[in-house]
Motif scaffolding. Sequence first.
Motif, mmCIF file in Angstrom:
data_model
loop_
_atom_site.group_PDB
_atom_site.id
_atom_site.type_symbol
_atom_site.label_atom_id
_atom_site.label_comp_id
_atom_site.label_asym_id
_atom_site.label_seq_id
_atom_site.Cartn_x
_atom_site.Cartn_y
_atom_site.Cartn_z
ATOM 1 N N ARG A 260 -3.340 7.509 -31.621
ATOM 2 C CA ARG A 260 -4.584 7.072 -32.240
ATOM 3 C C ARG A 260 -4.539 7.212 -33.755
ATOM 4 N N ARG A 261 -4.065 8.363 -34.249
ATOM 5 C CA ARG A 261 -4.059 8.581 -35.697
ATOM 6 C C ARG A 261 -3.072 7.661 -36.398
ATOM 7 N N LEU A 262 -1.905 7.484 -35.807
ATOM 8 C CA LEU A 262 -0.937 6.548 -36.377
ATOM 9 C C LEU A 262 -1.499 5.135 -36.405
ATOM 10 N N SER A 263 -2.191 4.745 -35.330
ATOM 11 C CA SER A 263 -2.748 3.394 -35.241
ATOM 12 C C SER A 263 -3.776 3.150 -36.336
ATOM 13 N N GLN A 264 -4.689 4.105 -36.510
ATOM 14 C CA GLN A 264 -5.736 3.940 -37.516
ATOM 15 C C GLN A 264 -5.147 3.896 -38.920
ATOM 16 N N PHE A 265 -4.168 4.743 -39.175
ATOM 17 C CA PHE A 265 -3.506 4.750 -40.483
ATOM 18 C C PHE A 265 -2.787 3.422 -40.724
ATOM 19 N N ASN A 266 -2.121 2.924 -39.705
ATOM 20 C CA ASN A 266 -1.309 1.729 -39.876
ATOM 21 C C ASN A 266 -2.143 0.476 -40.043
ATOM 22 N N ILE A 267 -3.223 0.361 -39.281
ATOM 23 C CA ILE A 267 -4.053 -0.829 -39.403
ATOM 24 C C ILE A 267 -4.705 -0.870 -40.785
ATOM 25 N N ALA A 268 -4.984 0.308 -41.360
ATOM 26 C CA ALA A 268 -5.561 0.355 -42.709
ATOM 27 C C ALA A 268 -4.561 -0.183 -43.739
ATOM 28 N N ILE A 269 -3.285 0.226 -43.617
ATOM 29 C CA ILE A 269 -2.266 -0.280 -44.545
ATOM 30 C C ILE A 269 -2.067 -1.781 -44.351
ATOM 31 N N ALA A 270 -2.078 -2.232 -43.101
ATOM 32 C CA ALA A 270 -1.893 -3.657 -42.826
ATOM 33 C C ALA A 270 -3.014 -4.485 -43.438
ATOM 34 N N VAL A 271 -4.239 -3.996 -43.335
ATOM 35 C CA VAL A 271 -5.371 -4.714 -43.936
ATOM 36 C C VAL A 271 -5.237 -4.750 -45.454
ATOM 37 N N LEU A 272 -4.808 -3.640 -46.050
ATOM 38 C CA LEU A 272 -4.595 -3.624 -47.505
ATOM 39 C C LEU A 272 -3.547 -4.642 -47.924
ATOM 40 N N LEU A 273 -2.467 -4.752 -47.147
ATOM 41 C CA LEU A 273 -1.437 -5.742 -47.447
ATOM 42 C C LEU A 273 -1.994 -7.154 -47.336
ATOM 43 N N LEU A 274 -2.806 -7.391 -46.310
ATOM 44 C CA LEU A 274 -3.416 -8.712 -46.129
ATOM 45 C C LEU A 274 -4.324 -9.053 -47.313
ATOM 46 N N VAL A 275 -5.162 -8.110 -47.727
ATOM 47 C CA VAL A 275 -6.066 -8.334 -48.861
ATOM 48 C C VAL A 275 -5.262 -8.561 -50.145
ATOM 49 N N PHE A 276 -4.177 -7.816 -50.303
ATOM 50 C CA PHE A 276 -3.325 -7.974 -51.489
ATOM 51 C C PHE A 276 -2.788 -9.402 -51.589
ATOM 52 N N ILE A 277 -2.271 -9.940 -50.494
ATOM 53 C CA ILE A 277 -1.736 -11.308 -50.504
ATOM 54 C C ILE A 277 -2.851 -12.312 -50.752
ATOM 55 N N TRP A 278 -4.009 -12.076 -50.170
ATOM 56 C CA TRP A 278 -5.127 -12.994 -50.379
ATOM 57 C C TRP A 278 -5.562 -13.014 -51.849
ATOM 58 N N VAL A 279 -5.498 -11.850 -52.519
ATOM 59 C CA VAL A 279 -5.945 -11.763 -53.911
ATOM 60 C C VAL A 279 -4.895 -12.318 -54.870
ATOM 61 N N VAL A 280 -3.625 -11.900 -54.737
ATOM 62 C CA VAL A 280 -2.605 -12.323 -55.700
ATOM 63 C C VAL A 280 -2.016 -13.682 -55.344
ATOM 64 N N ILE A 417 4.754 -0.042 -42.410
ATOM 65 C CA ILE A 417 3.936 -0.628 -41.342
ATOM 66 C C ILE A 417 4.789 -0.937 -40.115
ATOM 67 N N ILE A 418 5.945 -1.552 -40.347
ATOM 68 C CA ILE A 418 6.822 -1.917 -39.230
ATOM 69 C C ILE A 418 7.302 -0.681 -38.481
ATOM 70 N N ILE A 419 7.696 0.346 -39.238
ATOM 71 C CA ILE A 419 8.179 1.584 -38.603
ATOM 72 C C ILE A 419 7.088 2.197 -37.725
ATOM 73 N N ILE A 420 5.866 2.257 -38.249
ATOM 74 C CA ILE A 420 4.784 2.877 -37.480
ATOM 75 C C ILE A 420 4.421 2.021 -36.271
ATOM 76 N N PHE A 421 4.374 0.692 -36.447
ATOM 77 C CA PHE A 421 4.093 -0.175 -35.309
ATOM 78 C C PHE A 421 5.157 -0.014 -34.225
ATOM 79 N N LEU A 422 6.409 0.067 -34.627
ATOM 80 C CA LEU A 422 7.481 0.261 -33.650
ATOM 81 C C LEU A 422 7.341 1.617 -32.961
ATOM 82 N N THR A 423 6.999 2.632 -33.738
ATOM 83 C CA THR A 423 6.842 3.972 -33.175
ATOM 84 C C THR A 423 5.705 4.017 -32.164
ATOM 85 N N THR A 424 4.545 3.466 -32.530
ATOM 86 C CA THR A 424 3.403 3.485 -31.610
ATOM 87 C C THR A 424 3.659 2.612 -30.387
#
Length: 548
Positions: A260-280, A417-424
């Motif tokens: 659960r904790r890894l999932s919540q941490f990882n989805i937060a980073i993934a969303v930040l990456l998505l927002v970053f690409i949308w902005v730049v 992100i990939i490492i954590i997704f693979l781990t979970t």
Amino acid sequence: MLKRLEQRLKLKMIPAVFYTSAALAIVFVAIAAPFNEPVAAFFADVTGWISTYLGWFYILSVTGLLAFLIWVAMSRYGTIRLGGDDARPEYSTLAWFTMLFAAGIGTILMFWGVAEPMTRLANPPLAEIEPGSQEAARLAMSISLYHFGLHTWTIFTLPALAIGYFSYRHGLPMRISSIFYPVFGERVHGPIGWTIDIIALLGTLFGVAVSVSLGTLQLNSGLNYLVGLPTTHLSETLIIAVVTGLAVISVALGLDRGIRRLSQFNIAIAVLLLVFIWVVGPTLFITKGLVENVGNYLSDLPWLAFWTETFQETDWQRGATVFYWAWTISWAPYVGIFIARISRGRTIRQFVLGALGAPTLFTVLWFSTFGLAALNLEFERGVALASQVQEDVPVALFSFLEQYPLATLSSLASVVIIIIFLTTSADSAALVVDLLSRRDDQPSQTHQRVFWTILLGGVAATLLLGGGLDALQNVIITLGLPFCALLVFMAVSLSRALHADYLGYSLKDLAGGRAPDMNIMGEAPSGEDKGTEPFMEDRREQEEKPRE
């Protein structure tokens, strides 16, 4: 002798399921590792036959199951809760959603977010569409959403719903075989049920192993970009070893502290990456395209959902839709049990709409952001991204990020992100495989989950050594076929159980032929008052296979 070994190691399992599944997986590793070329050729031949003669079955089955889920959610059965009538969700909606991605398609989005649209741009499915054209780009986005949207989550949601219903409402073990109780009755606790669970267990091992293999290829490309790690079999093996080690640590911590904790941490980073690409990136182009993508997806979905290449002699679907459906189906037992495990207390309507709708919405956002930004690079800035992806699919994301500011930082975030997704994914799979291989009255043993995690890593490494992406596709299409048939029977079994439940009859009545024919108005026959009380029986003797 086996009995003494089990006592010494404190093993808790159903012997027929545990030993058979473990033996088959170990034999595959032992044979495929030294003889990878003949094994790869065998699976290539089988895949060719399946794609030619049964590809239509994959296409029709998944589309039919999507229609079935929508019907169930909107029907009178939609208010039934996964549990007692007073049950309420164990996890908040946000926590539930993040854990869906822990077991779902987090690694898939990272791998295919750029690669899928670029691959379909260079290789459109229809012969009359010119590769690299504007029409090819439009269709590439629709196909990406088709491959990773509603249909993918249908394959996950159906077994999750069925398992949750039979486990929480009727007290059956949280195993795939329990879904078939209305058909086989108590025989699901014997050889018939064991066979079903062995198929599910092996499908989980190989399906998740394919994802770990694909993620490893992508990680190797990312680390090659960041630190110059060579893209060799040795590097891939080391990456799998590291991911397996991290998964072992996470699986030892358990669901709440680890996954659960890894999932919540990882989805937060993934969303930040998505927002970053949308902005730049090309913000206006992405925003406009997002709206258009939704319309195109809904417009193209009816013909895509039934298209089987009947009027053109191509092999496009074998490496695309059929592969994706087979791959996702191989995940279905594991993801289904995992989602059921975290979904107690939700109504069927809430469950279906949430499990289909929320991940599909995120998928639309993800592919629209990364896919449209990649298409903009191709058309407006002259970056030959499609040709790069054709040469090396795993490098797609990092070639894409290189075109934007803070490329090293965003690439590093992607690697994390990939490492954590693979781990979970690996530790969630180990938890589910352990659940499939032991009795419901036995506690989960950490060392058993560790065993399955290590075996999964071994299968992943073996598949990679067997020939890369093509070999992975061939293996998974072959192994996904038996479970595709099981999914169809799941829908039949679930619909029968829901109808009997609605009329006031128990599963025992249904399995024993004591429930009457169901009428279309849902009216219970007079003269009898049947209850639907949960039932649990001691199956220790039924599930113990005699052994020396």
